[in-house]
Design a protein around this motif. Structure first.
Motif, PDB file in Angstrom:
ATOM      1  N   ALA A   1       0.939  -1.320  -0.139  1.00 49.32           N
ATOM      2  CA  ALA A   1      -0.092   0.193   0.103  1.00 49.32           C
ATOM      3  C   ALA A   1       0.923   1.394  -0.025  1.00 49.32           C
ATOM      4  CB  ALA A   1      -1.022   0.127   1.035  1.00 49.32           C
ATOM      5  N   ARG A   2       0.687   2.202  -0.982  1.00 48.07           N
ATOM      6  CA  ARG A   2       1.444   3.479  -1.021  1.00 48.07           C
ATOM      7  C   ARG A   2       1.038   4.429   0.108  1.00 48.07           C
ATOM      8  NH1 ARG A   2       2.159   7.449  -6.155  1.00 48.07           N
ATOM      9  NH2 ARG A   2       3.226   9.032  -5.367  1.00 48.07           N
ATOM     10  N   VAL A   3       1.980   4.764   0.969  1.00 47.00           N
ATOM     11  CA  VAL A   3       1.874   5.573   1.996  1.00 47.00           C
ATOM     12  C   VAL A   3       1.841   6.996   1.627  1.00 47.00           C
ATOM     13  CG1 VAL A   3       2.734   6.624   4.097  1.00 47.00           C
ATOM     14  CG2 VAL A   3       3.032   4.016   3.695  1.00 47.00           C
ATOM     15  N   SER A   4       0.847   7.990   2.114  1.00 50.90           N
ATOM     16  CA  SER A   4       0.728   9.334   1.552  1.00 50.90           C
ATOM     17  C   SER A   4       1.683  10.145   2.514  1.00 50.90           C
ATOM     18  CB  SER A   4      -0.508   9.758   1.817  1.00 50.90           C
ATOM     19  OG  SER A   4      -0.773  11.235   1.286  1.00 50.90           O
TER      20      SER A   4
ATOM     21  N   THR B   1      13.879  14.989   1.994  1.00 50.83           N
ATOM     22  CA  THR B   1      12.745  15.639   1.408  1.00 50.83           C
ATOM     23  C   THR B   1      12.900  15.589  -0.050  1.00 50.83           C
ATOM     24  OG1 THR B   1      12.231  17.429   3.463  1.00 50.83           O
ATOM     25  CG2 THR B   1      11.356  17.904   1.439  1.00 50.83           C
ATOM     26  N   SER B   2      12.071  15.075  -0.814  1.00 51.69           N
ATOM     27  CA  SER B   2      12.214  14.892  -2.162  1.00 51.69           C
ATOM     28  C   SER B   2      10.965  15.850  -2.899  1.00 51.69           C
ATOM     29  CB  SER B   2      12.226  13.641  -2.915  1.00 51.69           C
ATOM     30  OG  SER B   2      10.933  12.979  -2.175  1.00 51.69           O
ATOM     31  N   PRO B   3      11.060  16.089  -4.267  1.00 52.52           N
ATOM     32  CA  PRO B   3      10.181  16.438  -5.122  1.00 52.52           C
ATOM     33  C   PRO B   3       8.868  15.924  -4.796  1.00 52.52           C
ATOM     34  CG  PRO B   3      12.216  16.311  -6.445  1.00 52.52           C
ATOM     35  CD  PRO B   3      12.412  15.683  -4.987  1.00 52.52           C
ATOM     36  N   PRO B   4       7.724  16.772  -4.903  1.00 53.73           N
ATOM     37  CA  PRO B   4       6.420  16.188  -4.729  1.00 53.73           C
ATOM     38  C   PRO B   4       6.159  15.188  -5.839  1.00 53.73           C
ATOM     39  CG  PRO B   4       6.179  18.656  -4.838  1.00 53.73           C
ATOM     40  CD  PRO B   4       7.744  18.162  -5.077  1.00 53.73           C
ATOM     41  N   GLY B   5       5.689  13.845  -5.205  1.00 58.86           N
ATOM     42  CA  GLY B   5       5.131  12.795  -5.957  1.00 58.86           C
ATOM     43  C   GLY B   5       6.226  11.782  -6.256  1.00 58.86           C
TER      44      GLY B   5
ATOM     45  N   LEU C   1      17.315  16.193  -3.485  1.00 58.00           N
ATOM     46  CA  LEU C   1      16.988  15.868  -2.386  1.00 58.00           C
ATOM     47  C   LEU C   1      17.444  17.188  -1.381  1.00 58.00           C
ATOM     48  CD1 LEU C   1      17.612  12.012  -2.299  1.00 58.00           C
ATOM     49  CD2 LEU C   1      15.544  13.234  -2.904  1.00 58.00           C
ATOM     50  N   SER C   2      16.732  17.358  -0.228  1.00 52.56           N
ATOM     51  CA  SER C   2      17.464  18.062   0.750  1.00 52.56           C
ATOM     52  C   SER C   2      17.398  17.085   2.164  1.00 52.56           C
ATOM     53  CB  SER C   2      16.784  19.423   1.012  1.00 52.56           C
ATOM     54  OG  SER C   2      15.121  19.013   1.437  1.00 52.56           O
TER      55      SER C   2
END
Length: 319
Positions: free
Chosen positions: A204-207, A227-231, A242-243
């Motif tokens: 299951a994909r975690v939001s 933290t990565s780009p949205p999506g 990434l940050s």
């Protein structure tokens, strides 16, 4: 070699091991670095005798030698496999004898601390065992299906947003070039009969709003918020975008990490979590020999120092 040496088993080019060795050298701790799969028997000689106190003898690599009974710790990083690519019977036989002979002695040293024991690492690399251990340890795990039944896979994907991920990150090539198989979204309509050809892991994909890599060394936990780009589903596919920042592992979660590692007999683990907007950490996987070196500078995590501490302290040969 004088004193109680640390053995470092890894391939010839390993920037991660280099950081640890440099710190041990700074502390004037004797280190014997070698690659069992490449150095033995061409450059290395083993002489080991069993005694009432365990294995005694010497491991000689080039012009350096270590007293097996005096080894304080062994850092099993990423050694090359014992070569058995040849189809010749003799080559297969010698590779297995070397793995069980040299590897067996190195895995049974008296009073040696392992970071971590090769057999423990091998057991922990199985994702089904990881997920079951994570649940026992009290960690939160997404719904997961492992199957080769296309119908079951379709039904699972229809029930919730789903990702597919490989069960093993082995070597893979696309048009002759090395490539990674990352976790990726998969819909019901994308599942076909190809699923029947091998086991597949669907989850299951975690939001998520971010990811965390939590590196555990002994009793210490070093965590970085990624933290990565949205999506983006798998941050490993977006290293350039990434940050990072250090983040404190919640106390309630820390106990689960320790229980997980203890269950496998590990002294190290690189855990990956997906973090949701309510602050929950969802367990994705644990690499029992995972990478961490880039986080030293990116997130200010002193992992090399912690590993050097553990290896230097080692264990008493009489324990």
């Amino acid at each position: 070699m004088d004193g109680r040496p640390v053995l470092v088993c890894t391939e010839s080019e390993d920037a991660t091991a280099d950081l640890v060795i440099a710190e041990l050298n700074r502390r004037q701790v004797s280190v014997l670095r070698f690659d069992p799969g490449r150095d033995f028997p061409a450059r290395a000689t083993l002489t080991a005798r069993i005694t009432a106190g365990g294995w005694e003898g010497r491991l000689t690599v080039g012009e350096r030698a270590a007293d097996l009974s005096a080894v304080r710790s062994l850092y099993h990083r990423r050694p090359s496999p014992y070569p058995a690519d040849s189809g010749e019977q003799v080559a297969r036989f010698t590779a297995q004898e070397n793995r069980r002979g040299l590897g067996g002695v190195l895995g049974a040293l008296p009073g040696c601390l392992y970071l971590s024991h090769p057999q423990a690492i091998a057991r922990a690399e199985y994702k089904p065992a990881q997920l079951a251990a994570a649940i026992r340890a009290g960690l939160t795990v997404p719904a997961t299906l492992i199957t080769n039944d296309p119908g079951e896979a379709k039904a699972f994907c229809a029930a919730q947003p789903t990702i597919y991920k490989p069960l093993h990150a082995g070597a893979y090539e696309v048009q002759g070039e090395p490539a990674g198989i990352w976790a990726a979204p998969v819909g019901e309509g994308e599942v076909d009969g190809g699923v029947s050809r091998c086991a597949h892991l669907f989850q299951a994909r975690v939001s998520k709003v971010a990811d965390v890599r939590a590196v555990v060394v002994g009793e210490e936990v070093f965590s970085a918020l990624i933290t990565s780009p949205p999506g983006v589903v798998d941050w490993r596919a977006e290293y350039r975008n990434l940050s990072y920042e250090p983040v404190v592992c919640p106390d309630a979660l820390r106990g689960g990490l320790m229980r997980f590692l203890a269950g496998f007999g590990l002294n190290f683990g690189a855990f990956d979590f997906a973090v949701t907007d309510d602050g929950a950490w969802w367990f994705l996987e644990c690499n029992p020999n995972g990478q961490w070196a880039w986080l030293e500078a990116a997130a200010g995590l002193p992992v090399a120092n912690a590993i050097a501490d553990l290896l230097e302290n080692g264990a008493s040969p009489h324990d």
